[in-house]
Design a protein around this motif. Structure first.
Motif, PDB file in Angstrom:
ATOM      1  N   SER A  25     -42.984   8.022  38.438  1.00 47.38           N
ATOM      2  CA  SER A  25     -42.727   9.273  39.165  1.00 47.38           C
ATOM      3  C   SER A  25     -41.476   9.950  38.637  1.00 47.38           C
ATOM      4  CB  SER A  25     -42.583   8.994  40.653  1.00 47.38           C
ATOM      5  OG  SER A  25     -43.801   8.559  41.206  1.00 47.38           O
ATOM      6  N   SER A  26     -40.476   9.155  38.312  1.00 46.22           N
ATOM      7  CA  SER A  26     -39.231   9.713  37.783  1.00 46.22           C
ATOM      8  C   SER A  26     -39.458  10.339  36.406  1.00 46.22           C
ATOM      9  CB  SER A  26     -38.177   8.613  37.691  1.00 46.22           C
ATOM     10  OG  SER A  26     -36.952   9.146  37.264  1.00 46.22           O
ATOM     11  N   ARG A  27     -40.255   9.693  35.573  1.00 44.65           N
ATOM     12  CA  ARG A  27     -40.546  10.232  34.238  1.00 44.65           C
ATOM     13  C   ARG A  27     -41.405  11.498  34.310  1.00 44.65           C
ATOM     14  NH1 ARG A  27     -41.287   4.762  32.989  1.00 44.65           N
ATOM     15  NH2 ARG A  27     -43.545   5.009  33.042  1.00 44.65           N
ATOM     16  N   GLU A  28     -42.173  11.649  35.365  1.00 46.73           N
ATOM     17  CA  GLU A  28     -43.031  12.832  35.540  1.00 46.73           C
ATOM     18  C   GLU A  28     -42.226  14.077  35.915  1.00 46.73           C
ATOM     19  OE1 GLU A  28     -46.536  13.095  35.368  1.00 46.73           O
ATOM     20  OE2 GLU A  28     -46.400  11.121  34.412  1.00 46.73           O
ATOM     21  N   THR A  29     -41.024  13.889  36.425  1.00 48.92           N
ATOM     22  CA  THR A  29     -40.224  15.000  36.940  1.00 48.92           C
ATOM     23  C   THR A  29     -40.010  16.113  35.916  1.00 48.92           C
ATOM     24  OG1 THR A  29     -39.158  13.563  38.545  1.00 48.92           O
ATOM     25  CG2 THR A  29     -38.024  15.613  38.034  1.00 48.92           C
ATOM     26  N   ILE A 129     -38.399  19.925  43.067  1.00 49.46           N
ATOM     27  CA  ILE A 129     -38.488  19.100  41.858  1.00 49.46           C
ATOM     28  C   ILE A 129     -37.091  18.799  41.320  1.00 49.46           C
ATOM     29  CG2 ILE A 129     -39.260  19.067  39.447  1.00 49.46           C
ATOM     30  CD1 ILE A 129     -41.709  20.749  40.408  1.00 49.46           C
ATOM     31  N   THR A 130     -36.193  19.780  41.401  1.00 52.03           N
ATOM     32  CA  THR A 130     -34.829  19.595  40.921  1.00 52.03           C
ATOM     33  C   THR A 130     -34.149  18.437  41.643  1.00 52.03           C
ATOM     34  OG1 THR A 130     -34.662  21.949  40.386  1.00 52.03           O
ATOM     35  CG2 THR A 130     -32.596  20.743  40.637  1.00 52.03           C
ATOM     36  N   TRP A 131     -34.454  18.272  42.919  1.00 55.57           N
ATOM     37  CA  TRP A 131     -33.825  17.210  43.716  1.00 55.57           C
ATOM     38  C   TRP A 131     -34.712  15.981  43.866  1.00 55.57           C
ATOM     39  CZ3 TRP A 131     -28.887  17.409  44.173  1.00 55.57           C
ATOM     40  CH2 TRP A 131     -28.257  18.655  44.068  1.00 55.57           C
ATOM     41  N   ARG A 132     -35.780  15.933  43.136  1.00 57.26           N
ATOM     42  CA  ARG A 132     -36.725  14.806  43.220  1.00 57.26           C
ATOM     43  C   ARG A 132     -36.048  13.483  42.881  1.00 57.26           C
ATOM     44  NH1 ARG A 132     -42.737  14.856  42.367  1.00 57.26           N
ATOM     45  NH2 ARG A 132     -43.313  12.799  41.647  1.00 57.26           N
ATOM     46  N   HIS A 133     -35.128  13.500  41.919  1.00 56.73           N
ATOM     47  CA  HIS A 133     -34.439  12.261  41.547  1.00 56.73           C
ATOM     48  C   HIS A 133     -33.664  11.679  42.740  1.00 56.73           C
ATOM     49  CE1 HIS A 133     -31.159  15.148  41.111  1.00 56.73           C
ATOM     50  NE2 HIS A 133     -30.330  14.133  41.167  1.00 56.73           N
ATOM     51  N   ILE A 136     -36.209   9.859  44.906  1.00 56.42           N
ATOM     52  CA  ILE A 136     -36.570   8.582  44.290  1.00 56.42           C
ATOM     53  C   ILE A 136     -35.416   7.591  44.418  1.00 56.42           C
ATOM     54  CG2 ILE A 136     -37.108   7.455  42.079  1.00 56.42           C
ATOM     55  CD1 ILE A 136     -38.699  10.054  41.374  1.00 56.42           C
ATOM     56  N   GLY A 137     -34.198   8.069  44.195  1.00 64.03           N
ATOM     57  CA  GLY A 137     -33.017   7.205  44.362  1.00 64.03           C
ATOM     58  C   GLY A 137     -32.903   6.692  45.785  1.00 64.03           C
ATOM     59  N   ASN A 138     -33.154   7.543  46.751  1.00 70.29           N
ATOM     60  CA  ASN A 138     -33.107   7.114  48.159  1.00 70.29           C
ATOM     61  C   ASN A 138     -34.183   6.085  48.462  1.00 70.29           C
ATOM     62  OD1 ASN A 138     -30.942   8.786  48.692  1.00 70.29           O
ATOM     63  ND2 ASN A 138     -32.192  10.432  49.523  1.00 70.29           N
ATOM     64  N   MET A 139     -35.350   6.240  47.850  1.00 71.96           N
ATOM     65  CA  MET A 139     -36.425   5.266  48.056  1.00 71.96           C
ATOM     66  C   MET A 139     -36.019   3.898  47.492  1.00 71.96           C
ATOM     67  SD  MET A 139     -39.669   7.725  47.165  1.00 71.96           S
ATOM     68  CE  MET A 139     -41.015   6.666  47.701  1.00 71.96           C
ATOM     69  N   ILE A 140     -35.373   3.912  46.337  1.00 71.91           N
ATOM     70  CA  ILE A 140     -34.907   2.659  45.734  1.00 71.91           C
ATOM     71  C   ILE A 140     -33.832   2.017  46.610  1.00 71.91           C
ATOM     72  CG2 ILE A 140     -33.646   1.685  43.755  1.00 71.91           C
ATOM     73  CD1 ILE A 140     -35.128   3.827  42.024  1.00 71.91           C
ATOM     74  N   LYS A 141     -32.897   2.810  47.067  1.00 70.04           N
ATOM     75  CA  LYS A 141     -31.831   2.270  47.951  1.00 70.04           C
ATOM     76  C   LYS A 141     -32.423   1.718  49.234  1.00 70.04           C
ATOM     77  CE  LYS A 141     -28.261   5.348  46.238  1.00 70.04           C
ATOM     78  NZ  LYS A 141     -27.500   6.564  46.501  1.00 70.04           N
TER      79      LYS A 141
END
Length: 149
Positions: A25-29, A129-133, A136-141
Motif C-alpha cells: 500500500s505504501s509503494r502504491e502511494t 493521498i499526500t497524507w496516506r503515509h 499507514i504509519g499509524n496502522m503500524i504503530k
C-alpha cells in the motif's frame, strides 16, 4: 476524461489500504498520487476552457440582446432575430433576468460548476493521498502497540 462518478468509483477502490500488506500500500502511494494529480490538472484546464467559452458566449449574448449583432452572425448561430419574442426591450437593470434564464448561458454555467466540483473532489483526494503515509504509519504503530512491542 473520466466523469465525476467514475472518479468516485475508482477512488472507493484506490483508497483501500490492505491491512496485511502495508508495504505494498505504501509503494502504491506515488502511483495513486500521479494518477489523481493528472486528473486534477486536466480538470483545471477543462474548467479554464469552459470559462473562456462562457466569456465569449456572454459577449455574443450581450451583442444579441442589445441588437448589435449582425444578421449573418445571428443566422450562423441559429438564434432568433428578436431575442425578446415581441416584447419591448427591457430596461438595462432587467437584463440580468434574461441572461440568467438563457438556456445556453445556463448550460455553460452548469458545466463550469461541474468542473469546479471535480476540482474540489480531486483536490481532496490528492490531499488524502499526500497524507496516506501517516495513515499507514499509524496502522503500524497501532499493530506494535496491540502486540506489546
Amino acid at each position: 476524461m473520466l466523469t465525476l462518478e467514475q472518479i468516485l468509483e475508482e477512488w472507493k477502490k484506490d483508497c483501500q489500504i490492505d491491512n496485511m500488506e502495508l508495504d505494498t500500500s505504501s509503494r502504491e502511494t506515488p502511483k495513486l498520487h500521479a494518477k489523481y494529480v493528472e486528473l486534477l490538472s486536466m480538470s483545471k484546464l477543462q474548467k479554464h476552457r469552459k470559462e473562456m467559452e462562457f466569456k465569449k458566449l456572454l459577449k455574443d449574448k450581450f451583442m444579441w440582446y442589445n441588437g448589435k449583432m449582425d444578421k449573418q452572425t445571428i443566422d450562423e448561430k441559429g438564434w432568433d432575430y428578436d431575442p425578446f419574442d415581441g416584447l419591448t426591450k427591457p430596461l438595462k437593470s432587467d437584463m440580468d433576468y434574461f441572461y440568467e434564464a438563457d438556456p445556453q448561458i445556463q448550460t455553460l454555467q452548469s458545466q463550469i460548476e461541474y468542473w469546479k466540483t471535480m476540482i474540489e473532489t480531486l483536490s481532496d483526494i490528492v490531499s488524502n493521498i499526500t497524507w496516506r503515509h501517516q495513515t499507514i504509519g499509524n496502522m503500524i504503530k497501532w499493530r506494535q502497540f496491540t502486540s506489546g512491542v
